[in-house]
Scaffold this motif. Structure first.
Motif, PDB file in Angstrom:
ATOM      1  N   GLY A 111       1.467  30.975 -17.885  1.00 50.16           N
ATOM      2  CA  GLY A 111       1.561  31.565 -19.238  1.00 50.16           C
ATOM      3  C   GLY A 111       1.759  32.881 -19.500  1.00 50.16           C
ATOM      4  O   GLY A 111       1.665  33.667 -18.423  1.00 50.16           O
ATOM      5  N   PRO A 112       1.951  33.352 -20.661  1.00 58.34           N
ATOM      6  CA  PRO A 112       2.422  34.639 -21.025  1.00 58.34           C
ATOM      7  C   PRO A 112       1.476  35.700 -20.845  1.00 58.34           C
ATOM      8  O   PRO A 112       1.895  37.153 -20.749  1.00 58.34           O
ATOM      9  N   SER A 113       0.136  35.505 -20.868  1.00 55.81           N
ATOM     10  CA  SER A 113      -0.780  36.476 -20.964  1.00 55.81           C
ATOM     11  C   SER A 113      -1.570  36.235 -19.743  1.00 55.81           C
ATOM     12  O   SER A 113      -2.856  36.501 -19.841  1.00 55.81           O
ATOM     13  N   SER A 114      -1.022  36.145 -18.586  1.00 53.57           N
ATOM     14  CA  SER A 114      -1.904  35.871 -17.274  1.00 53.57           C
ATOM     15  C   SER A 114      -2.825  36.848 -16.897  1.00 53.57           C
ATOM     16  O   SER A 114      -3.730  36.622 -16.184  1.00 53.57           O
ATOM     17  N   ILE A 115      -2.662  38.061 -17.405  1.00 48.23           N
ATOM     18  CA  ILE A 115      -3.393  39.013 -17.052  1.00 48.23           C
ATOM     19  C   ILE A 115      -4.721  39.207 -17.760  1.00 48.23           C
ATOM     20  O   ILE A 115      -5.794  39.541 -17.435  1.00 48.23           O
ATOM     21  N   ASN A 116      -4.222  39.013 -19.035  1.00 48.16           N
ATOM     22  CA  ASN A 116      -5.564  39.298 -19.932  1.00 48.16           C
ATOM     23  C   ASN A 116      -6.610  38.385 -19.814  1.00 48.16           C
ATOM     24  O   ASN A 116      -7.845  38.670 -19.782  1.00 48.16           O
ATOM     25  N   TRP A 117      -6.339  37.115 -19.841  1.00 44.75           N
ATOM     26  CA  TRP A 117      -7.075  35.986 -19.711  1.00 44.75           C
ATOM     27  C   TRP A 117      -8.338  36.172 -18.770  1.00 44.75           C
ATOM     28  O   TRP A 117      -9.316  35.837 -18.871  1.00 44.75           O
TER      29      TRP A 117
END
Length: 304
Positions: A111-117
Motif C-alpha cells: 500500500g501507499p503508506s508503507s513506511i508510516n505503518w
C-alpha cells in the motif's frame, strides 16, 4: 543493456543519477505529467538537463502507451517510485520485463503508506523489496530484499531519508546487476498475502490522549514530517513533530510544563516532550514559542 527509467520525485532522480554515473544506457525516462501551476518533477528536470528522451503520458492503459514502451526496444524497465498503474502488457514490453522498488518487507505493508505503518505499529524492523510487479497491488515475485532497524525515537523522515532512500537506490543498482547476470528471480513467491494498509491520512494522525503513551508517541513519529500528528487547543488544531518520550504520571492530555526544551505533555502512562509544532495555517515553530503565544502553560488541557 537498454534501460527505461520510470519514476518520479527525488528517489527517481537519484536512481537516474546513479545509472548515468555508471555509464548505463538509459534510452528513455518516463514520469507522471507535470500538473498546471506545480513545479516540474525532479526526475523530469534531470532528464531534460541530460538531454534524455522524456515521456509523460497521463495514462499507461492505452494502446498508444503500449506502443510507446515497445518503441524503446528496451531490455528492462526500472520503476522507481511510480504512482500511476502500469498494465502487464506495458510492463512486459522490455525483454526482461519491469522491476519495482517498494519501501517495506513485502508482503507486509503493501500500500501507499508503507513506511508510516510499521512505525505507528511500534515495529522495530522494516526494509525494502525489489520485485516484479503483477496487476495486484504491490504483488509479484521478489527479486531481492534489504532490512533495517527502526530506532525507538526514529521518525518517518529518519527511516526514509537516512535508511530506505539510500538503501533503495543501491538496491535498484544491485537488482540491475542481477538481471544482467541472468538472475531474474530470487524465489517465485507471490505477494498477495501479508498486510495491506491504505494512506496514513490526517484522520489517522489525530492524537487520542486516552491511548497508551507508547501508541501516541509512535503516531507522532509515524506522521513526522507528514501528515503531522495533531491535537487541539481551544478548538484549533496543533500538529506535533520532533518529540521525546519520558516517564511521569498525571492527567493524560494535560501540559506538565513549558520550557526552552519544549512543551511537556502528560500521556497515559508516560510523558512526551514536544519540541516543534505547527499551528493550523502557520509554519513549524518551537513548541515553547507557540505555547507562549497561545497562552499555554502547566495545567492546560489539550484535545478539547
Amino acid at each position: 543493456m537498454r534501460i527505461v527509467v520510470h519514476g518520479q520525485q527525488a528517489f527517481g532522480r537519484a536512481v537516474l543519477e546513479r545509472l548515468l554515473e555508471r555509464g548505463e544506457n538509459v534510452v528513455a525516462v518516463c514520469c507522471a505529467p507535470t500538473k498546471e501551476g506545480k513545479p516540474e518533477d525532479p526526475l523530469a528536470e534531470l532528464a531534460r538537463e541530460k538531454g534524455l528522451p522524456l515521456h509523460q503520458p497521463a495514462s499507461w492503459k492505452t494502446p498508444e502507451a503500449l506502443e510507446l514502451m515497445q518503441s524503446f526496444d528496451a531490455d528492462v524497465c526500472i520503476m522507481a517510485y511510480v504512482l500511476l498503474f502500469v498494465p502487464e502488457a506495458v510492463r512486459d514490453a522490455p525483454r526482461y520485463g519491469t522491476f519495482q522498488y517498494h519501501p517495506s518487507l513485502l508482503p507486509e505493508h503493501r500500500g501507499p503508506s508503507s513506511i508510516n505503518w510499521p512505525i505507528a505499529m511500534g515495529k522495530t524492523r522494516t526494509g525494502l523489496t525489489i520485485f516484479w510487479p503483477d496487476d495486484g497491488l504491490d504483488e509479484g515475485p521478489i527479486l531481492l530484499q534489504k532490512t533495517c532497524e527502526i530506532g525507538p525515537d526514529e521518525t518517518l523522515g529518519d527511516v526514509y531519508f537516512k535508511k530506505l532512500f539510500p538503501m533503495g537506490v543501491d538496491a535498484m543498482i544491485e537488482s540491475l546487476e542481477l538481471v544482467k547476470a541472468g538472475v531474474l528471480l530470487k524465489h517465485d513467491q507471490r505477494l498477495e498475502d501479508g498486510s495491506y494498509e491504505s494512506w496514513f491520512k490526517k484522520d489517522l494522525a489525530r492524537i487520542d490522549w486516552s491511548k497508551p503513551v507508547a501508541e501516541v508517541y509512535n503516531t507522532i513519529r509515524a506522521a513526522n514530517p507528514a501528515p503531522g500528528a495533531w491535537t487541539t487547543h481551544g478548538g484549533e488544531e496543533i500538529a506535533f513533530f520532533d518529540s521525546v518520550r519520558q516517564d511521569g504520571d498525571g492527567t493524560a492530555g494535560e501540559v506538565v510544563s513549558v520550557s526552552d526544551d519544549g512543551m511537556l505533555v502528560q500521556g497515559n502512562g508516560g510523558r512526551i516532550l514536544v519540541k516543534r509544532v505547527r499551528p493550523k495555517g502557520a509554519g513549524k515553530q518551537p513548541a515553547a514559542e507557540w505555547a507562549a503565544a497561545a497562552g499555554v502553560s502547566a495545567g492546560t488541557a489539550l484535545g478539547s
